[in-house]
Design a protein around this motif. Structure first.
Motif, PDB file in Angstrom:
ATOM      1  N   LEU A  41      23.730 114.190 146.298  1.00  0.00           N
ATOM      2  CA  LEU A  41      22.666 114.991 146.895  1.00  0.00           C
ATOM      3  C   LEU A  41      22.840 115.147 148.403  1.00  0.00           C
ATOM      4  CD1 LEU A  41      19.537 113.665 144.972  1.00  0.00           C
ATOM      5  CD2 LEU A  41      20.759 115.819 144.610  1.00  0.00           C
ATOM      6  N   GLY A  42      23.390 114.139 149.041  1.00  0.00           N
ATOM      7  CA  GLY A  42      23.479 114.163 150.501  1.00  0.00           C
ATOM      8  C   GLY A  42      24.682 114.885 151.050  1.00  0.00           C
ATOM      9  N   LEU A  43      25.758 115.034 150.240  1.00  0.00           N
ATOM     10  CA  LEU A  43      26.978 115.621 150.790  1.00  0.00           C
ATOM     11  C   LEU A  43      27.624 116.633 149.845  1.00  0.00           C
ATOM     12  CD1 LEU A  43      28.895 115.583 153.212  1.00  0.00           C
ATOM     13  CD2 LEU A  43      30.222 113.816 152.019  1.00  0.00           C
ATOM     14  N   VAL A  44      27.879 116.263 148.600  1.00  0.00           N
ATOM     15  CA  VAL A  44      28.670 117.114 147.707  1.00  0.00           C
ATOM     16  C   VAL A  44      27.954 118.433 147.420  1.00  0.00           C
ATOM     17  CG1 VAL A  44      29.724 117.301 145.428  1.00  0.00           C
ATOM     18  CG2 VAL A  44      29.811 115.128 146.674  1.00  0.00           C
ATOM     19  N   ILE A  45      26.710 118.349 146.976  1.00  0.00           N
ATOM     20  CA  ILE A  45      25.970 119.578 146.648  1.00  0.00           C
ATOM     21  C   ILE A  45      25.780 120.476 147.874  1.00  0.00           C
ATOM     22  CG2 ILE A  45      23.737 120.466 145.875  1.00  0.00           C
ATOM     23  CD1 ILE A  45      23.595 118.214 143.886  1.00  0.00           C
ATOM     24  N   PRO A  46      25.376 119.935 149.053  1.00  0.00           N
ATOM     25  CA  PRO A  46      25.268 120.812 150.226  1.00  0.00           C
ATOM     26  C   PRO A  46      26.570 121.505 150.593  1.00  0.00           C
ATOM     27  CG  PRO A  46      24.075 118.792 150.613  1.00  0.00           C
ATOM     28  CD  PRO A  46      24.823 118.594 149.333  1.00  0.00           C
ATOM     29  N   LEU A  47      27.702 120.801 150.482  1.00  0.00           N
ATOM     30  CA  LEU A  47      28.981 121.437 150.829  1.00  0.00           C
ATOM     31  C   LEU A  47      29.335 122.533 149.831  1.00  0.00           C
ATOM     32  CD1 LEU A  47      31.214 118.460 152.018  1.00  0.00           C
ATOM     33  CD2 LEU A  47      29.680 119.930 153.323  1.00  0.00           C
ATOM     34  N   LEU A  48      29.026 122.334 148.572  1.00  0.00           N
ATOM     35  CA  LEU A  48      29.276 123.384 147.579  1.00  0.00           C
ATOM     36  C   LEU A  48      28.367 124.591 147.810  1.00  0.00           C
ATOM     37  CD1 LEU A  48      29.715 121.252 144.330  1.00  0.00           C
ATOM     38  CD2 LEU A  48      31.492 122.352 145.696  1.00  0.00           C
ATOM     39  N   VAL A  49      27.114 124.323 148.184  1.00  0.00           N
ATOM     40  CA  VAL A  49      26.197 125.431 148.482  1.00  0.00           C
ATOM     41  C   VAL A  49      26.703 126.243 149.665  1.00  0.00           C
ATOM     42  CG1 VAL A  49      23.870 125.998 149.286  1.00  0.00           C
ATOM     43  CG2 VAL A  49      24.185 124.318 147.462  1.00  0.00           C
ATOM     44  N   ALA A  99      23.824 105.943 155.662  1.00  0.00           N
ATOM     45  CA  ALA A  99      24.721 105.396 154.647  1.00  0.00           C
ATOM     46  C   ALA A  99      24.031 105.206 153.306  1.00  0.00           C
ATOM     47  CB  ALA A  99      25.309 104.066 155.137  1.00  0.00           C
ATOM     48  N   ARG A 100      22.719 105.089 153.319  1.00  0.00           N
ATOM     49  CA  ARG A 100      22.006 104.846 152.065  1.00  0.00           C
ATOM     50  C   ARG A 100      21.759 106.123 151.266  1.00  0.00           C
ATOM     51  NH1 ARG A 100      16.786 101.443 153.662  1.00  0.00           N
ATOM     52  NH2 ARG A 100      16.696 103.095 155.234  1.00  0.00           N
ATOM     53  N   SER A 101      22.099 107.288 151.823  1.00  0.00           N
ATOM     54  CA  SER A 101      21.865 108.547 151.124  1.00  0.00           C
ATOM     55  C   SER A 101      22.818 108.683 149.940  1.00  0.00           C
ATOM     56  CB  SER A 101      22.061 109.736 152.071  1.00  0.00           C
ATOM     57  OG  SER A 101      21.174 109.652 153.162  1.00  0.00           O
ATOM     58  N   SER A 102      22.359 109.426 148.926  1.00  0.00           N
ATOM     59  CA  SER A 102      23.183 109.666 147.746  1.00  0.00           C
ATOM     60  C   SER A 102      24.355 110.573 148.101  1.00  0.00           C
ATOM     61  CB  SER A 102      22.336 110.308 146.647  1.00  0.00           C
ATOM     62  OG  SER A 102      23.133 110.767 145.590  1.00  0.00           O
ATOM     63  N   LEU A 103      25.542 110.233 147.633  1.00  0.00           N
ATOM     64  CA  LEU A 103      26.720 111.041 147.923  1.00  0.00           C
ATOM     65  C   LEU A 103      26.592 112.434 147.318  1.00  0.00           C
ATOM     66  CD1 LEU A 103      29.615 111.326 149.003  1.00  0.00           C
ATOM     67  CD2 LEU A 103      30.431 110.393 146.818  1.00  0.00           C
ATOM     68  N   GLY A 107      14.602 118.334 152.713  1.00  0.00           N
ATOM     69  CA  GLY A 107      14.141 117.308 153.647  1.00  0.00           C
ATOM     70  C   GLY A 107      12.670 117.004 153.504  1.00  0.00           C
ATOM     71  N   LEU A 108      11.913 117.944 152.933  1.00  0.00           N
ATOM     72  CA  LEU A 108      10.478 117.694 152.743  1.00  0.00           C
ATOM     73  C   LEU A 108      10.217 116.592 151.724  1.00  0.00           C
ATOM     74  CD1 LEU A 108       9.250 121.403 152.706  1.00  0.00           C
ATOM     75  CD2 LEU A 108       9.038 119.761 154.568  1.00  0.00           C
ATOM     76  N   ALA A 109      11.193 116.352 150.835  1.00  0.00           N
ATOM     77  CA  ALA A 109      11.053 115.287 149.844  1.00  0.00           C
ATOM     78  C   ALA A 109      11.658 113.969 150.318  1.00  0.00           C
ATOM     79  CB  ALA A 109      11.706 115.706 148.526  1.00  0.00           C
ATOM     80  N   SER A 110      12.221 113.972 151.515  1.00  0.00           N
ATOM     81  CA  SER A 110      12.827 112.739 152.034  1.00  0.00           C
ATOM     82  C   SER A 110      11.747 111.797 152.539  1.00  0.00           C
ATOM     83  CB  SER A 110      13.797 113.072 153.168  1.00  0.00           C
ATOM     84  OG  SER A 110      14.253 111.900 153.800  1.00  0.00           O
ATOM     85  N   PRO A 111      11.840 110.507 152.220  1.00  0.00           N
ATOM     86  CA  PRO A 111      10.838 109.554 152.720  1.00  0.00           C
ATOM     87  C   PRO A 111      11.026 109.208 154.182  1.00  0.00           C
ATOM     88  CG  PRO A 111      12.494 108.399 151.447  1.00  0.00           C
ATOM     89  CD  PRO A 111      12.806 109.856 151.302  1.00  0.00           C
ATOM     90  N   GLY A 112      12.186 109.572 154.739  1.00  0.00           N
ATOM     91  CA  GLY A 112      12.451 109.235 156.135  1.00  0.00           C
ATOM     92  C   GLY A 112      11.965 110.300 157.093  1.00  0.00           C
ATOM     93  N   THR A 113      12.757 111.343 157.248  1.00  0.00           N
ATOM     94  CA  THR A 113      12.417 112.438 158.153  1.00  0.00           C
ATOM     95  C   THR A 113      12.761 113.757 157.484  1.00  0.00           C
ATOM     96  OG1 THR A 113      12.943 113.487 160.274  1.00  0.00           O
ATOM     97  CG2 THR A 113      14.674 112.178 159.264  1.00  0.00           C
TER      98      THR A 113
END
Length: 562
Positions: free
Chosen positions: A53-61, A47-51, A87-93
């Motif tokens: 970067l986390g969803l809109v841009i990937p769906l457009l790609v 839930a803390r991911s950016s809308l 994902g390499l720039a993600s601080p989580g996984t």
């Protein structure tokens, strides 16, 4: 009329193109829905991911990459790979839901690319981007493992699978194309055989009809000398004899044109009878028996010649494809019909004289029999082969369209005949045709691609498993339990904690961990706080001054963490 035909063809082509485009669009939408659904579930779980970067841009790609993969599959793979590289720039996984999309687009790259030239540079470029990001961001070992194993595996394995699928489809399509070509070629060869047989029939007609016309001309010449005829009668007979002579000449010229180049095999003299033919074959050492039943009527030349040709072709096939077997020839005349039966015994074991026959003699024989109103049946019989022809004593004008074939077409019986003839054949490599060689080459290529499609992933999987095992061993043997850490006392000697300190230290501390201030002159060691291999955990730092503990700290696994 031509303009209308062209318009109808254009309309049909446009409808077909529109239908294909609509089908592609439907499949692309369905694929986008599935892959976007996986991305949506992944986003909702974080839930803390950016809308954006986390969803809109990937769906457009994905919306651009999926339809674009039909024309530029390499570009589509590179775009989706960029989503995974984020994902390499993600601080989580480093892992995210777009590995599935990357695998699907890699498979489509294998199926839609004709060669390896466009794909290999693209795959190498993706790997270079991953390693470059890892180096620039100075990520932990888990990220390096992700970049060097999971991403290449997701790229290469589906691509090789797609290549194998494409090669198999090409093999199947090429086989059907070859089958259609052979079918057309076989029809052409069969038509040539019919034309040659018709030329032979024309030659027989010349031999018989020309003989009769010559006799008519001779008799007319004899009557012309009769003393009882008037001058007008002699004049009429002379014209009749000249007309007959001209007819014979025209017939000879016409038949000569038909026979020119129609057949390369020598014609046996038309005056030879079936009995003489059998006797000649028996004289060459073949075990052949002739049996005639019924009275012998005076048959028309075409029917008599057809009987001769049935026996001749059957004996030729038996000698060619079943050497050493016994042959029985029976000719039965009854009720205005003549039945010719030629049967050879089961094949003798050994190499056949000719195993590459095409059955064209039977095709020509069928044409001759049908033209005079008869029927022909040819099929395997009790381990050997049997040919039965039923011929009318008079040539019929209402000829049937097809031959009697015992419930199957004549072509099927001819094929059965060839199969029976070739049952005991020995393979001769010199007889391989171009199609056989090409098929063998395609099969070798398909087997090589199949081995590569499974061997390369197996090798990558082995390397991945060994790397994962080594990394897991290193991370599992550098864990200092929280209770043991809490029991450590500043100033205590190292020997007093030898039993609780791990065998190895943590080899992959991040730069922010190494940058933490430490006591002057102390040597610091790092230990993981638990054995979780997939998450970044807190790290314990122990600084030793000589043999005594000078400081101990808890460093958060994530930058900025508490």
């Amino acid at each position: 009329m031509t303009r209308t035909g062209m318009d109808e063809a254009d309309v049909w082509s446009m409808k077909r193109t529109t239908s294909a485009v609509a089908g592609h669009a439907v499949r692309d939408v369905l694929l986008w829905t599935v892959l976007s659904g996986a991305g949506l579930l992944w986003y909702l779980d974080r839930a803390r991911s950016s809308l954006t970067l986390g969803l809109v841009i990937p769906l457009l790609v994905l919306a651009a990459a999926i339809p674009g993969s039909r024309r530029r599959p390499g570009v589509a793979v590179f775009l989706v790979h960029a989503l995974c590289a984020l994902g390499l720039a993600s601080p989580g996984t480093p892992a995210n839901a777009y590995l599935l999309a990357l695998a699907v687009l890699s498979f489509l790259l294998g199926t839609r690319s004709a060669g390896t030239s466009p794909a290999l540079p693209m795959l190498a470029g993706c790997l270079a981007v991953d390693l470059g990001l890892c180096a620039v961001l100075r990520v932990d070992a888990v990220y390096w493992f992700y970049a060097m194993t999971l991403l290449p595996l997701t790229l290469v394995l589906p691509w090789l699978t797609g290549r194998y699928w494409r090669a198999r489809q090409a093999l199947v399509h090429g086989g059907w194309q070859r089958a259609r070509s052979l079918e057309k070629q076989q029809g052409y060869v069969a038509e040539q055989a019919r034309m040659r047989e018709r030329a032979r029939i024309a030659a027989d007609m010349h031999d018989s009809l020309g003989h009769e016309l010559s006799l008519i001309a001779l008799r007319a010449g004899a009557l012309e000398l009769s003393p009882t005829l008037t001058g007008q009668d002699r004049k009429d007979l002379a014209q009749l004899r000249a007309s007959v002579a001209d007819a014979v000449g025209h017939l000879r010229d016409t038949i000569g044109v038909l026979r020119d180049g129609a057949t390369a095999e020598p014609m046996v003299s038309s005056v030879e009878s079936v009995e003489q033919l059998v006797e000649r074959v028996r004289g060459s050492g073949v075990d052949v028996v002739l049996r005639c039943e019924g009275e012998v009527p005076a048959l028309p030349p075409l029917v008599d010649r057809a009987v001769y040709r049935v026996v001749q072709e059957s004996l030729t096939n038996s000698i060619k494809h079943a050497p050493g077997s016994g042959i029985r020839v029976r000719i039965t005349r009854n009720g205005g019909r003549t039945e010719v039966q030629v049967v050879n015994s089961p094949f003798v074991t050994g190499r056949l004289a000719d195993t590459m026959s095409g059955g064209h003699g039977l095709t020509g024989l069928q044409e001759r029999v049908l033209m005079i109103g008869g029927t022909l049946r040819a099929a395997p019989h009790e381990g050997g082969f049997e040919v039965i022809a039923t011929l009318p004593d008079r040539v019929r004008t209402d000829r049937p369209g097809t031959a009697e074939t015992s419930g199957a077409s004549f072509a099927e019986n001819a094929e059965n005949a060839e199969n029976a003839e070739n049952t005991h054949s020995d393979w001769d490599p010199a007889s391989e045709s171009e199609s056989v060689r090409r098929l063998a080459s395609v099969r070798r290529t398909a087997r090589w691609r199949f081995a590569l499609a499974f061997g390369a992933p197996a090798g990558i999987g082995l390397v991945t498993a060994l790397s994962a095992a080594l990394l897991a061993y290193q991370l599992a043997t550098c864990v200092l339990r929280p209770l043991d850490y809490a029991a450590l006392r500043i100033g205590a000697p190292r020997s007093s904690y030898a039993a609780v300190l791990p065998q190895q230290t943590f080899r992959y501390p991040s730069d922010h961990m190494k940058a933490q201030p430490a006591p002057l002159g102390a040597d610091c060691e790092f230990y993981r706080s638990n054995a979780n291999l997939l998450e970044q955990v807190d790290v314990y730092r122990l600084c030793w001054s000589g043999s005594r503990l000078a400081a101990k700290d808890v460093l958060p696994g994530r930058p900025g963490g508490g």
